[in-house]
Design a protein around this motif. Structure first.
Motif, PDB file in Angstrom:
ATOM      1  N   THR A  66     -16.401   3.400  38.475  1.00 23.81           N
ATOM      2  CA  THR A  66     -15.836   2.907  37.388  1.00 23.81           C
ATOM      3  C   THR A  66     -14.627   2.051  37.926  1.00 23.81           C
ATOM      4  O   THR A  66     -14.478   0.967  37.277  1.00 23.81           O
ATOM      5  CB  THR A  66     -15.209   4.084  36.805  1.00 23.81           C
ATOM      6  N   TYR A  67     -13.888   2.238  38.966  1.00 19.13           N
ATOM      7  CA  TYR A  67     -12.645   1.736  39.353  1.00 19.13           C
ATOM      8  C   TYR A  67     -13.193   0.214  39.762  1.00 19.13           C
ATOM      9  O   TYR A  67     -12.986  -0.985  39.390  1.00 19.13           O
ATOM     10  CB  TYR A  67     -11.991   2.176  40.456  1.00 19.13           C
ATOM     11  N   HIS A  68     -14.349   0.176  40.582  1.00 17.07           N
ATOM     12  CA  HIS A  68     -15.121  -1.357  41.126  1.00 17.07           C
ATOM     13  C   HIS A  68     -15.416  -2.014  39.776  1.00 17.07           C
ATOM     14  O   HIS A  68     -15.036  -3.175  39.821  1.00 17.07           O
ATOM     15  CB  HIS A  68     -16.133  -0.821  41.821  1.00 17.07           C
ATOM     16  N   LEU A  69     -15.887  -1.460  38.732  1.00 19.48           N
ATOM     17  CA  LEU A  69     -16.710  -2.335  37.872  1.00 19.48           C
ATOM     18  C   LEU A  69     -15.221  -2.721  36.967  1.00 19.48           C
ATOM     19  O   LEU A  69     -15.256  -3.980  36.469  1.00 19.48           O
ATOM     20  CB  LEU A  69     -17.397  -1.398  36.899  1.00 19.48           C
ATOM     21  N   ILE A  70     -14.319  -2.043  36.551  1.00 26.59           N
ATOM     22  CA  ILE A  70     -13.122  -2.388  35.855  1.00 26.59           C
ATOM     23  C   ILE A  70     -12.424  -3.693  36.697  1.00 26.59           C
ATOM     24  O   ILE A  70     -11.957  -4.420  36.146  1.00 26.59           O
ATOM     25  CB  ILE A  70     -11.989  -1.363  35.876  1.00 26.59           C
TER      26      ILE A  70
END
Length: 193
Positions: free
Chosen positions: A160-164
């Motif tokens: 999730t962090y990476h995608l954000i």
């Protein structure tokens, strides 16, 4: 002495490619421009690199080393696990300002090279994997820091962090503004609250 001069010319070619590929794009940059701006002879270029693709792979490897070291140094200089977790997205915000919203060198190249099996695209993936590895270490440290963060699913939070981050970089580049990264900071804060 000959090896030192040869290495210096090679480094100059890579540095020139770094500037031109990042500023102009891969397809907009020709070998003749790289040769002219690096101040080397055509024979020197080809004694170091068989092709523009080979040069691009070396450029990405060097860029990855620099970016990965900078990210590791940044997070390692922060002691508090939560602040370390937030330092990555805050670093992205500063990076976008410093580069005048040009964005991620790896993402920029990936858009231009569509063949997933191309060695250039493989270097992009290696870079993303290294970034995700740093994220995973930081998030695991946060989870281990106390009961407040025990609920964290490390692998899911890394994704999730990476995608954000990736989406915020692209949006910041597209809008030529910091607001997408600023919203990403808030979103990443909420992921662990």
């Amino acid at each position: 002495m000959q090896q030192i001069i040869k290495q210096s010319r090679r480094d100059r070619i890579i540095q020139t490619a770094n500037d031109l590929f990042y500023r102009q794009g891969y397809h907009q940059t020709g070998i003749n421009q790289i040769i002219a701006e690096s101040g080397v002879a055509k024979a020197t270029f080809y004694s170091n690199f068989k092709s523009k693709d080979e040069l691009c792979v070396e450029y990405l490897r060097e860029r990855d080393r620099i970016d990965t070291d900078a990210t590791k140094n940044m997070v390692n200089n922060v002691k508090d696990p939560y602040e370390r977790y937030m330092s990555i997205i805050n670093g992205v915000l500063e990076y976008m300002k410093e580069t005048d919203f040009r964005g991620c060198a790896f993402g920029n190249i990936a858009v231009e090279i569509t063949d997933a099996n191309n060695p250039i695209r493989k270097e992009v993936k290696h870079h993303e994997d290294r970034f995700r590895s740093i994220l995973k270490d930081v998030i695991q440290d946060l989870k281990d820091s106390g009961p407040k963060y025990k609920h964290i699913n490390v692998d899911q939070l890394v994704d999730t962090y990476h995608l954000i981050v990736e989406g915020a970089i692209v949006a910041s580049k597209n809008y030529n503004d910091t607001w997408p990264i600023e919203r990403a900071v808030i979103a990443i804060e909420k992921l662990v609250k």
